[in-house]
Motif scaffolding. Structure first.
Motif, PDB file in Angstrom:
ATOM      1  N   GLY A 218      54.312  42.048 -20.265  1.00  0.00           N
ATOM      2  CA  GLY A 218      54.269  43.317 -19.557  1.00  0.00           C
ATOM      3  C   GLY A 218      53.219  43.305 -18.468  1.00  0.00           C
ATOM      4  O   GLY A 218      52.960  42.282 -17.834  1.00  0.00           O
ATOM      5  N   GLU A 219      52.573  44.455 -18.272  1.00  0.00           N
ATOM      6  CA  GLU A 219      51.562  44.574 -17.223  1.00  0.00           C
ATOM      7  C   GLU A 219      50.435  43.568 -17.445  1.00  0.00           C
ATOM      8  O   GLU A 219      49.969  43.366 -18.562  1.00  0.00           O
ATOM      9  CB  GLU A 219      50.994  46.006 -17.212  1.00  0.00           C
ATOM     10  CG  GLU A 219      50.071  46.273 -16.049  1.00  0.00           C
ATOM     11  CD  GLU A 219      49.630  47.723 -15.991  1.00  0.00           C
ATOM     12  OE1 GLU A 219      48.818  48.060 -15.108  1.00  0.00           O
ATOM     13  OE2 GLU A 219      50.099  48.520 -16.827  1.00  0.00           O
ATOM     14  N   ALA A 220      50.021  42.923 -16.354  1.00  0.00           N
ATOM     15  CA  ALA A 220      48.959  41.899 -16.342  1.00  0.00           C
ATOM     16  C   ALA A 220      49.408  40.575 -16.945  1.00  0.00           C
ATOM     17  O   ALA A 220      48.594  39.681 -17.142  1.00  0.00           O
ATOM     18  CB  ALA A 220      47.695  42.393 -17.038  1.00  0.00           C
ATOM     19  N   ALA A 221      50.700  40.422 -17.200  1.00  0.00           N
ATOM     20  CA  ALA A 221      51.171  39.174 -17.815  1.00  0.00           C
ATOM     21  C   ALA A 221      51.316  38.046 -16.810  1.00  0.00           C
ATOM     22  O   ALA A 221      51.213  36.883 -17.162  1.00  0.00           O
ATOM     23  CB  ALA A 221      52.503  39.403 -18.515  1.00  0.00           C
ATOM     24  N   ALA A 222      51.589  38.341 -15.570  1.00  0.00           N
ATOM     25  CA  ALA A 222      51.831  37.279 -14.585  1.00  0.00           C
ATOM     26  C   ALA A 222      50.985  37.542 -13.349  1.00  0.00           C
ATOM     27  O   ALA A 222      51.433  38.192 -12.413  1.00  0.00           O
ATOM     28  CB  ALA A 222      53.314  37.219 -14.226  1.00  0.00           C
ATOM     29  N   GLU A 223      49.753  37.043 -13.365  1.00  0.00           N
ATOM     30  CA  GLU A 223      48.859  37.305 -12.236  1.00  0.00           C
ATOM     31  C   GLU A 223      48.857  36.154 -11.234  1.00  0.00           C
ATOM     32  O   GLU A 223      49.241  36.317 -10.091  1.00  0.00           O
ATOM     33  CB  GLU A 223      47.446  37.595 -12.737  1.00  0.00           C
ATOM     34  CG  GLU A 223      47.347  38.899 -13.522  1.00  0.00           C
ATOM     35  CD  GLU A 223      45.909  39.312 -13.777  1.00  0.00           C
ATOM     36  OE1 GLU A 223      45.081  39.158 -12.871  1.00  0.00           O
ATOM     37  OE2 GLU A 223      45.613  39.766 -14.886  1.00  0.00           O
ATOM     38  N   ILE A 224      48.402  34.985 -11.664  1.00  0.00           N
ATOM     39  CA  ILE A 224      48.293  33.832 -10.780  1.00  0.00           C
ATOM     40  C   ILE A 224      48.982  32.641 -11.444  1.00  0.00           C
ATOM     41  O   ILE A 224      48.862  32.430 -12.648  1.00  0.00           O
ATOM     42  CB  ILE A 224      46.813  33.491 -10.505  1.00  0.00           C
ATOM     43  CG1 ILE A 224      46.090  34.699  -9.883  1.00  0.00           C
ATOM     44  CG2 ILE A 224      46.699  32.271  -9.591  1.00  0.00           C
ATOM     45  CD1 ILE A 224      46.593  35.103  -8.510  1.00  0.00           C
ATOM     46  N   THR A 225      49.675  31.842 -10.634  1.00  0.00           N
ATOM     47  CA  THR A 225      50.424  30.697 -11.148  1.00  0.00           C
ATOM     48  C   THR A 225      50.064  29.443 -10.363  1.00  0.00           C
ATOM     49  O   THR A 225      49.853  29.493  -9.152  1.00  0.00           O
ATOM     50  CB  THR A 225      51.940  30.951 -11.053  1.00  0.00           C
ATOM     51  OG1 THR A 225      52.285  32.067 -11.883  1.00  0.00           O
ATOM     52  CG2 THR A 225      52.743  29.746 -11.490  1.00  0.00           C
ATOM     53  N   ALA A 226      49.987  28.302 -11.079  1.00  0.00           N
ATOM     54  CA  ALA A 226      49.793  26.997 -10.447  1.00  0.00           C
ATOM     55  C   ALA A 226      50.916  26.068 -10.890  1.00  0.00           C
ATOM     56  O   ALA A 226      51.510  26.253 -11.951  1.00  0.00           O
ATOM     57  CB  ALA A 226      48.433  26.417 -10.821  1.00  0.00           C
TER      58      ALA A 226
ATOM     59  N   ASN B 257      48.102  34.871 -18.263  1.00  0.00           N
ATOM     60  CA  ASN B 257      48.734  35.954 -19.025  1.00  0.00           C
ATOM     61  C   ASN B 257      47.662  36.730 -19.779  1.00  0.00           C
ATOM     62  O   ASN B 257      47.137  36.274 -20.792  1.00  0.00           O
ATOM     63  CB  ASN B 257      49.766  35.389 -20.015  1.00  0.00           C
ATOM     64  CG  ASN B 257      50.590  36.487 -20.670  1.00  0.00           C
ATOM     65  OD1 ASN B 257      50.195  37.654 -20.689  1.00  0.00           O
ATOM     66  ND2 ASN B 257      51.736  36.128 -21.226  1.00  0.00           N
ATOM     67  N   ASN B 258      47.342  37.920 -19.257  1.00  0.00           N
ATOM     68  CA  ASN B 258      46.360  38.797 -19.903  1.00  0.00           C
ATOM     69  C   ASN B 258      47.009  40.080 -20.409  1.00  0.00           C
ATOM     70  O   ASN B 258      46.374  41.128 -20.491  1.00  0.00           O
ATOM     71  CB  ASN B 258      45.230  39.141 -18.922  1.00  0.00           C
ATOM     72  CG  ASN B 258      44.352  37.938 -18.623  1.00  0.00           C
ATOM     73  OD1 ASN B 258      44.064  37.135 -19.505  1.00  0.00           O
ATOM     74  ND2 ASN B 258      43.944  37.800 -17.370  1.00  0.00           N
ATOM     75  N   SER B 259      48.283  39.993 -20.762  1.00  0.00           N
ATOM     76  CA  SER B 259      49.032  41.151 -21.246  1.00  0.00           C
ATOM     77  C   SER B 259      48.902  41.266 -22.761  1.00  0.00           C
ATOM     78  O   SER B 259      49.802  40.920 -23.521  1.00  0.00           O
ATOM     79  CB  SER B 259      50.507  41.017 -20.849  1.00  0.00           C
ATOM     80  OG  SER B 259      51.260  42.095 -21.349  1.00  0.00           O
ATOM     81  N   GLY B 260      47.722  41.744 -23.200  1.00  0.00           N
ATOM     82  CA  GLY B 260      47.480  41.848 -24.632  1.00  0.00           C
ATOM     83  C   GLY B 260      47.241  40.505 -25.277  1.00  0.00           C
ATOM     84  O   GLY B 260      47.184  40.380 -26.499  1.00  0.00           O
ATOM     85  N   THR B 261      47.107  39.467 -24.453  1.00  0.00           N
ATOM     86  CA  THR B 261      46.846  38.117 -24.929  1.00  0.00           C
ATOM     87  C   THR B 261      45.701  37.546 -24.107  1.00  0.00           C
ATOM     88  O   THR B 261      45.177  38.181 -23.206  1.00  0.00           O
ATOM     89  CB  THR B 261      48.079  37.209 -24.765  1.00  0.00           C
ATOM     90  OG1 THR B 261      48.368  37.088 -23.359  1.00  0.00           O
ATOM     91  CG2 THR B 261      49.287  37.791 -25.472  1.00  0.00           C
ATOM     92  N   ASN B 262      45.305  36.335 -24.410  1.00  0.00           N
ATOM     93  CA  ASN B 262      44.297  35.634 -23.621  1.00  0.00           C
ATOM     94  C   ASN B 262      44.730  34.178 -23.570  1.00  0.00           C
ATOM     95  O   ASN B 262      44.232  33.350 -24.318  1.00  0.00           O
ATOM     96  CB  ASN B 262      42.911  35.791 -24.256  1.00  0.00           C
ATOM     97  CG  ASN B 262      41.824  35.174 -23.404  1.00  0.00           C
ATOM     98  OD1 ASN B 262      42.043  34.824 -22.248  1.00  0.00           O
ATOM     99  ND2 ASN B 262      40.640  35.031 -23.977  1.00  0.00           N
ATOM    100  N   GLN B 263      45.669  33.896 -22.679  1.00  0.00           N
ATOM    101  CA  GLN B 263      46.283  32.587 -22.685  1.00  0.00           C
ATOM    102  C   GLN B 263      46.849  32.221 -21.318  1.00  0.00           C
ATOM    103  O   GLN B 263      46.984  33.066 -20.430  1.00  0.00           O
ATOM    104  CB  GLN B 263      47.402  32.529 -23.725  1.00  0.00           C
ATOM    105  CG  GLN B 263      48.584  33.447 -23.399  1.00  0.00           C
ATOM    106  CD  GLN B 263      49.552  33.597 -24.562  1.00  0.00           C
ATOM    107  OE1 GLN B 263      49.143  33.707 -25.718  1.00  0.00           O
ATOM    108  NE2 GLN B 263      50.854  33.605 -24.266  1.00  0.00           N
ATOM    109  N   ILE B 264      47.158  30.949 -21.182  1.00  0.00           N
ATOM    110  CA  ILE B 264      47.923  30.445 -20.048  1.00  0.00           C
ATOM    111  C   ILE B 264      49.317  30.113 -20.558  1.00  0.00           C
ATOM    112  O   ILE B 264      49.474  29.347 -21.517  1.00  0.00           O
ATOM    113  CB  ILE B 264      47.273  29.178 -19.448  1.00  0.00           C
ATOM    114  CG1 ILE B 264      45.836  29.456 -19.014  1.00  0.00           C
ATOM    115  CG2 ILE B 264      48.097  28.646 -18.290  1.00  0.00           C
ATOM    116  CD1 ILE B 264      45.685  30.480 -17.932  1.00  0.00           C
ATOM    117  N   ASP B 265      50.336  30.709 -19.968  1.00  0.00           N
ATOM    118  CA  ASP B 265      51.714  30.399 -20.352  1.00  0.00           C
ATOM    119  C   ASP B 265      52.203  29.181 -19.570  1.00  0.00           C
ATOM    120  O   ASP B 265      51.927  29.047 -18.365  1.00  0.00           O
ATOM    121  CB  ASP B 265      52.633  31.586 -20.073  1.00  0.00           C
ATOM    122  CG  ASP B 265      52.488  32.680 -21.118  1.00  0.00           C
ATOM    123  OD1 ASP B 265      51.762  32.458 -22.097  1.00  0.00           O
ATOM    124  OD2 ASP B 265      53.095  33.747 -20.945  1.00  0.00           O
TER     125      ASP B 265
END
Length: 507
Positions: free
Chosen positions: A50-58, A70-78
């Motif tokens: 959801g919100e804040a899930a896809a901010e910056i991608t490499a 991915n900072n959408s209720g998580t603390n991870q890199i997808d």
């Protein structure tokens, strides 16, 4: 027999060619694709939260994977498989909770993923850059950098990792770390040099006169400076860093590891027909009108390019306010007393259908110190701007083109008129053939626009493309590194957690 001889000779030549390719350090031949940069179309999409899930991608060309904050209720890199860009698939994640930091940005070079982490223990404490292997996600190195690293990037040659460490204060301003820039030498066991801006404090008065902003609440020059975003020259010797809240750009010498200059960006005059803006969210209409208002450029993202051996940088002039319990620098125009000589029509201007709703910089505009406003200064320039990389002088500004073309496209958000309009958030300049192409992400109109900036003094508009909600990150993948051998644009949208992939047509 003659035909057979020719066939055998041809086969031998082909065999020799294959052997030569195998012995050429596994380098891929240069991919030359005749693409039309005005024809990008969506070819794939994936929702990762959801919100804040896809901010910056490499993107990692070795594994054909995307790595997304991915900072959408998580603390991870997808981790997303991009082997087939029409069908991006989430295949893994990197859990960041063991590192006591939340990710803000990612960058990749040669199988190494660098992640910028702000401290989750104390946001005002020093942050980290954590480097992972893109193949098995194993940890390579943790490096301490300045407070609140907001953006991270590898230099084009991979020798350096740089971070812009924003160093924001806590809500009561009892802690306000210096804003800093960190330079990490990859080959030197990731040795780090962190630079602050204390040495420029003696230039504060001159910088302020030319439009650099130091908050009236600032405890010191170095604490008030807030680096936001970094771009590095193609030869990996020079960097430019946006100082968003300060309305400036810093120039950095990577060889000597010194901040060499601060460019104050000055003001934009909205009181011309070509710069006219829509200023009210209460007038039930969109009208781009000249107003006696100035805008501070206050850029977020920055990108560099060169043309005819001249360096340029381009900025997304978003604008940003400081809003804390102890201090806020944003206020509605209607709440001010205006100088009667400068603004004889003050009562009319204060109407909410005119300028009354416009957000202004709270501690600017009283030029003679008598308690009323002699000029109105707003947040952002509602544009992109191309600047000379050596002098810091304006080469081109897009005026009100982003807002007007958003309105023409049907996505302009009139409810943001009183704030920062289309809100240019991201800029990327990429080489496509012999053209320099600029991509501009617009956070509040859910689109990106493309311009040909091959002539930096006269950019040509090419296209507007719909994105997800609130595009935050734009990533260009050149044809030479793309899984399709065609250029790709990857747009990460933090409003809905959607990543979209776009590809142009061939000419």
């Amino acid at each position: 027999m003659k035909k057979l001889s020719i066939s055998l000779l041809t086969l031998m030549m082909l065999f020799a060619s294959c052997n030569n390719d195998e012995n050429s350090n596994n380098e891929e031949p240069e991919v030359v694709v005749n693409e039309n940069p005005a024809t990008f179309k969506e070819i794939g999409s994936i929702t990762i939260g959801g919100e804040a899930a896809a901010e910056i991608t490499a993107y990692d060309e070795k594994t054909k994977k995307l790595f997304t904050v991915n900072n959408s209720g998580t603390n991870q890199i997808d981790v997303i498989d991009l082997t087939d860009p029409t069908k991006p698939t989430k295949i893994g994640k990197i859990d960041l909770t063991p590192y006591e930091g939340a990710s803000n940005s990612v960058s990749i070079f040669d199988g190494k993923l660098a992640v910028a982490l702000e401290s989750t223990v104390n946001k005002q404490a020093n942050g980290k850059v954590v480097v992972f292997n893109t193949t098995d996600y194993s940890l390579i190195k943790q490096i301490t950098v300045g407070a609140l690293p907001d953006m991270v990037t590898f230099s084009p040659d991979g020798k350096y990792i740089m971070t812009a460490n924003e160093g924001e204060p806590n809500t009561d301003y009892s802690q306000d770390p210096n804003g800093t820039i960190s330079i990490i030498e990859v080959a030197n066991n990731y040795a780090v040099t962190t630079l602050d801006f204390a040495s420029f404090s003696g230039q504060a008065a001159t910088l302020k006169k030319d439009g650099f902003r130091i908050s009236s609440f600032a405890k010191s020059f170095a604490q008030d400076v807030e680096p936001e975003y970094v771009t590095i020259s193609d030869d990996s010797k020079t960097a430019w860093v946006t100082l968003q809240e300060n309305n400036g750009v810093a120039k950095v010498d990577l060889v000597t590891k010194k901040i060499t200059e601060i460019f104050p960006l000055g003001f934009k005059d909205f009181n011309t027909a070509e710069n006219g803006i829509d200023v009210s969210d209460k007038d039930d209409k969109v009208a781009f009108t000249p107003w006696k208002v100035k805008g501070m450029f206050m850029p977020d993202a920055i990108s560099q390019f060169s043309s005819n051996s001249t360096a340029y940088f381009v900025t997304a002039n978003e604008g940003d306010a400081r809003e804390y319990d102890a201090y806020t620098d944003i206020e509605r125009m209607k709440d001010y007393t205006l100088d009667a000589t400068v603004f004889p029509d003050a009562a009319t201007l204060k109407l909410e259908t005119n300028l009354g709703r416009l957000n202004l910089v709270a501690d600017m505009g009283d030029k003679d110190g008598d308690g009323d406003l002699d000029e109105m200064v707003s947040f952002g320039a509602r544009s992109f701007t191309i600047w000379n990389g050596t002098t810091g002088k304006i080469v081109y500004d897009s005026k009100n083109d982003l807002d007007k073309k958003s309105q023409d496209f049907g996505t302009y958000d009139d409810k943001r008129s009183d704030d920062k309009g289309a809100e240019p958030e991201a800029v990327v300049v990429a080489k496509m053939g012999n053209q320099n192409i600029l991509f501009v992400g617009l956070e509040r109109t859910d689109a990106f626009m493309t311009y040909d900036v091959t002539n930096p003094a006269s950019p040509q508009y090419l296209q507007t493309v719909k994105t997800g909600d609130a595009p935050e990150g734009l990533l260009f993948i050149p044809a030479s590194k793309s899984p399709t051998k065609r250029s790709l644009i990857v747009v990460s949208s933090e409003g809905d957690g959607v990543i979209k992939i776009y590809q142009p047509d061939l000419k």
